[in-house]
Design a protein around this motif. Structure first.
Motif, PDB file in Angstrom:
ATOM      1  N   LYS A   1     -20.425  35.976  -0.059  1.00  0.00           N
ATOM      2  CA  LYS A   1     -19.378  34.989  -0.323  1.00  0.00           C
ATOM      3  C   LYS A   1     -18.616  34.710   0.968  1.00  0.00           C
ATOM      4  O   LYS A   1     -18.336  35.624   1.743  1.00  0.00           O
ATOM      5  CB  LYS A   1     -18.421  35.513  -1.402  1.00  0.00           C
ATOM      6  N   ILE A   2     -18.301  33.426   1.181  1.00  0.00           N
ATOM      7  CA  ILE A   2     -17.530  33.020   2.361  1.00  0.00           C
ATOM      8  C   ILE A   2     -16.236  32.358   1.896  1.00  0.00           C
ATOM      9  O   ILE A   2     -16.264  31.449   1.066  1.00  0.00           O
ATOM     10  CB  ILE A   2     -18.340  32.044   3.251  1.00  0.00           C
TER      11      ILE A   2
ATOM     12  N   VAL B   1     -19.484  41.016   2.314  1.00  0.00           N
ATOM     13  CA  VAL B   1     -20.808  41.491   2.674  1.00  0.00           C
ATOM     14  C   VAL B   1     -21.226  42.579   1.699  1.00  0.00           C
ATOM     15  O   VAL B   1     -20.503  43.574   1.514  1.00  0.00           O
ATOM     16  CB  VAL B   1     -20.831  42.049   4.115  1.00  0.00           C
ATOM     17  N   GLU B   2     -22.375  42.390   1.052  1.00  0.00           N
ATOM     18  CA  GLU B   2     -22.901  43.398   0.143  1.00  0.00           C
ATOM     19  C   GLU B   2     -23.575  44.499   0.942  1.00  0.00           C
ATOM     20  O   GLU B   2     -24.545  44.264   1.662  1.00  0.00           O
ATOM     21  CB  GLU B   2     -23.894  42.762  -0.826  1.00  0.00           C
TER      22      GLU B   2
ATOM     23  N   GLU C   1     -24.560  47.510  -0.608  1.00  0.00           N
ATOM     24  CA  GLU C   1     -25.557  48.021  -1.544  1.00  0.00           C
ATOM     25  C   GLU C   1     -25.198  47.446  -2.909  1.00  0.00           C
ATOM     26  O   GLU C   1     -24.212  46.730  -3.067  1.00  0.00           O
ATOM     27  CB  GLU C   1     -25.587  49.542  -1.569  1.00  0.00           C
ATOM     28  N   ASP C   2     -25.989  47.778  -3.919  1.00  0.00           N
ATOM     29  CA  ASP C   2     -25.713  47.266  -5.257  1.00  0.00           C
ATOM     30  C   ASP C   2     -24.292  47.641  -5.681  1.00  0.00           C
ATOM     31  O   ASP C   2     -23.884  48.806  -5.608  1.00  0.00           O
ATOM     32  CB  ASP C   2     -26.704  47.840  -6.266  1.00  0.00           C
ATOM     33  N   ASP C   3     -23.532  46.632  -6.145  1.00  0.00           N
ATOM     34  CA  ASP C   3     -22.174  46.833  -6.680  1.00  0.00           C
ATOM     35  C   ASP C   3     -21.163  47.317  -5.637  1.00  0.00           C
ATOM     36  O   ASP C   3     -20.129  47.869  -6.002  1.00  0.00           O
ATOM     37  CB  ASP C   3     -22.184  47.828  -7.849  1.00  0.00           C
ATOM     38  N   LEU C   4     -21.455  47.123  -4.354  1.00  0.00           N
ATOM     39  CA  LEU C   4     -20.499  47.538  -3.331  1.00  0.00           C
ATOM     40  C   LEU C   4     -20.453  46.500  -2.213  1.00  0.00           C
ATOM     41  O   LEU C   4     -21.462  46.229  -1.566  1.00  0.00           O
ATOM     42  CB  LEU C   4     -20.870  48.906  -2.748  1.00  0.00           C
ATOM     43  N   GLU C   5     -19.255  45.918  -2.011  1.00  0.00           N
ATOM     44  CA  GLU C   5     -19.060  44.924  -0.967  1.00  0.00           C
ATOM     45  C   GLU C   5     -17.942  45.363  -0.031  1.00  0.00           C
ATOM     46  O   GLU C   5     -17.038  46.111  -0.414  1.00  0.00           O
ATOM     47  CB  GLU C   5     -18.697  43.568  -1.575  1.00  0.00           C
ATOM     48  N   GLY C   6     -18.027  44.897   1.200  1.00  0.00           N
ATOM     49  CA  GLY C   6     -16.959  45.081   2.168  1.00  0.00           C
ATOM     50  C   GLY C   6     -16.457  43.726   2.622  1.00  0.00           C
ATOM     51  O   GLY C   6     -17.155  42.709   2.483  1.00  0.00           O
ATOM     52  N   LEU C   7     -15.243  43.700   3.160  1.00  0.00           N
ATOM     53  CA  LEU C   7     -14.662  42.445   3.652  1.00  0.00           C
ATOM     54  C   LEU C   7     -14.731  42.385   5.163  1.00  0.00           C
ATOM     55  O   LEU C   7     -14.239  43.282   5.861  1.00  0.00           O
ATOM     56  CB  LEU C   7     -13.213  42.297   3.198  1.00  0.00           C
ATOM     57  N   LEU C   8     -15.344  41.328   5.658  1.00  0.00           N
ATOM     58  CA  LEU C   8     -15.396  41.032   7.085  1.00  0.00           C
ATOM     59  C   LEU C   8     -14.342  39.969   7.343  1.00  0.00           C
ATOM     60  O   LEU C   8     -14.565  38.777   7.121  1.00  0.00           O
ATOM     61  CB  LEU C   8     -16.800  40.527   7.437  1.00  0.00           C
TER      62      LEU C   8
ATOM     63  N   VAL D   1     -21.427  32.615  10.135  1.00  0.00           N
ATOM     64  CA  VAL D   1     -22.385  33.254   9.213  1.00  0.00           C
ATOM     65  C   VAL D   1     -22.738  32.295   8.079  1.00  0.00           C
ATOM     66  O   VAL D   1     -22.074  31.279   7.878  1.00  0.00           O
ATOM     67  CB  VAL D   1     -21.805  34.561   8.614  1.00  0.00           C
ATOM     68  N   ALA D   2     -23.788  32.660   7.334  1.00  0.00           N
ATOM     69  CA  ALA D   2     -24.234  31.848   6.202  1.00  0.00           C
ATOM     70  C   ALA D   2     -24.517  32.756   5.009  1.00  0.00           C
ATOM     71  O   ALA D   2     -24.770  33.963   5.162  1.00  0.00           O
ATOM     72  CB  ALA D   2     -25.500  31.062   6.572  1.00  0.00           C
ATOM     73  N   ILE D   3     -24.454  32.190   3.816  1.00  0.00           N
ATOM     74  CA  ILE D   3     -24.755  32.943   2.601  1.00  0.00           C
ATOM     75  C   ILE D   3     -26.174  33.522   2.679  1.00  0.00           C
ATOM     76  O   ILE D   3     -27.100  32.861   3.145  1.00  0.00           O
ATOM     77  CB  ILE D   3     -24.623  32.040   1.356  1.00  0.00           C
ATOM     78  N   ASP D   4     -26.313  34.773   2.265  1.00  0.00           N
ATOM     79  CA  ASP D   4     -27.575  35.519   2.241  1.00  0.00           C
ATOM     80  C   ASP D   4     -28.037  35.968   3.624  1.00  0.00           C
ATOM     81  O   ASP D   4     -29.111  36.569   3.748  1.00  0.00           O
ATOM     82  CB  ASP D   4     -28.702  34.710   1.582  1.00  0.00           C
TER      83      ASP D   4
END
Length: 355
Positions: free
Chosen positions: A295-296, A303-304, A306-313, A330-333
């Protein structure tokens, strides 16, 4: 003008196609020599160039299986699990070996999940922060935080290893099999018939799904609400991402009002909260890890890891110079290598940097 009267249908399969009411269909199915969907062990009685014929127990009908489903001709008298696929217009019963094997494997996985039993699998590749595992011939995934790594250990160190895993999540419909190496929280399942009480662990069956949760039958005539927020320590958009109608679960009774017969249930309480130990152990400030942009926003990028875990850049961590729009960088995926700046256990957040 009157509708033409259909010709009489003597064969059961033909009558199924011309019977308008469900009661009639049920009657016809009951009259079939063996209903489609039946699973049984068949005994080989004949082998020819095109098919193998099996006899079912209790003088059941013969079942024909195409010869190309077998790698080699079986011995007369040998036994194999069968799945009755269909009955043709001539009354011949057709079976399938692969479906029988697949359903038996699913049964084993469901039973292993229910009992918390360990199954051995081989780590075959790295994926999304965790590892892919060959488990009983199926490709499964074990997220990084479920690997129970020792401090400083990386998932790559497990490649080629045969290890013991437990089934964490299993959805046969989606072909989704998630494993864990972390011990599930010890809990005695309350025997059926015992009165409901807060804190119990009950065996239940998912009855219905809604956007806010699932209703689970935990006792005769008693359905409890399993809210989506109590299903997983990770984020779920809809209960169907984790459970389906008919699934057998172990759930904890979080609250019970005997007067109103209202029961609130939890699923995630039967596993350790990953933010207590697993995530802080697997992700530490200064580490460089791989992730995928999911997500942007105008303030940064999620940034994902791992499964069910994201961090914020955060936008300020995208480059050494000022960035007006994260989409310029950056771009999605897109796959990124990011550095972990901080792990906030209280707020359940991970801060990342591209610098």
């Amino acid at each position: 003008m009157a509708e033409p009267t259909p010709p009489p249908a003597d064969e059961p399969v033909e009558r199924l196609l011309t019977t308008p009411d469900l009661a009639g269909v049920a009657e016809i199915l009951a009259a079939l020599p063996v209903p489609p969907g039946t699973r049984a062990t068949g005994t080989v009685t004949a082998v020819d160039a095109d098919a193998v014929t099996y006899a079912l127990p209790d003088d059941g009908p013969a079942v024909r299986v195409p010869r190309d489903q077998l790698a080699a001709a079986p011995m007369i008298g040998s036994e194999q699990p069968l799945y009755v696929e269909r009955i043709d217009d001539e009354g011949v019963v057709h079976g399938h070996l692969g479906k029988a094997a697949r359903l038996a494997l699913w049964d084993r996985l469901v039973e292993a999940q229910r009992e918390g039993a360990e199954l051995e699998g081989e780590v075959i590749s790295l994926h999304n922060g965790g590892v892919n595992v060959d488990l009983l011939g199926l490709k499964a995934h074990c997220p990084r935080r479920q690997l129970d790594l020792s401090p400083g250990q990386q998932p790559a160190a497990l490649l080629g290893e045969r290890l013991a895993f437990r089934v964490f999540q299993f959805d046969a419909r989606k072909g989704n099999l998630v494993l864990t190496r972390r011990a599930t929280r010890a809990a005695e399942v309350e025997p059926e018939g015992e009165p409901l009480a807060e804190g119990q662990v009950r065996a239940g069956v998912v009855k219905t799904l809604t956007h806010f949760g699932a209703f689970v039958t935990v006792a005769p005539g008693v359905d409890g609400l399993l809210p989506v927020s109590e299903m997983s320590w990770g984020r779920l958009g809809h209960p169907r991402e984790l459970v389906a109608v008919g699934d057998h679960l172990q759930v904890m009774v979080l609250s019970f009002d005997p007067d109103k017969q209202k029961v609130r249930l939890g699923l995630k309480q039967l596993t350790e909260d990953p933010w207590v130990d697993a995530i802080p152990g697997a992700y530490q400030p200064g580490m460089v890890v791989k992730g995928k942009v999911t997500k942007i926003t105008n303030f940064g990028v999620f940034v994902e890891l791992e499964d069910d875990l994201e961090g914020l850049l955060h936008i300020s961590e995208l480059a050494d110079h000022k960035i007006e729009n994260p989409q310029d960088v950056v771009a999605i995926d897109e796959e990124l290598e990011v550095k972990i700046l901080r792990v906030d256990i209280d707020d359940r957040k991970i801060g990342l940097s591209l610098k």
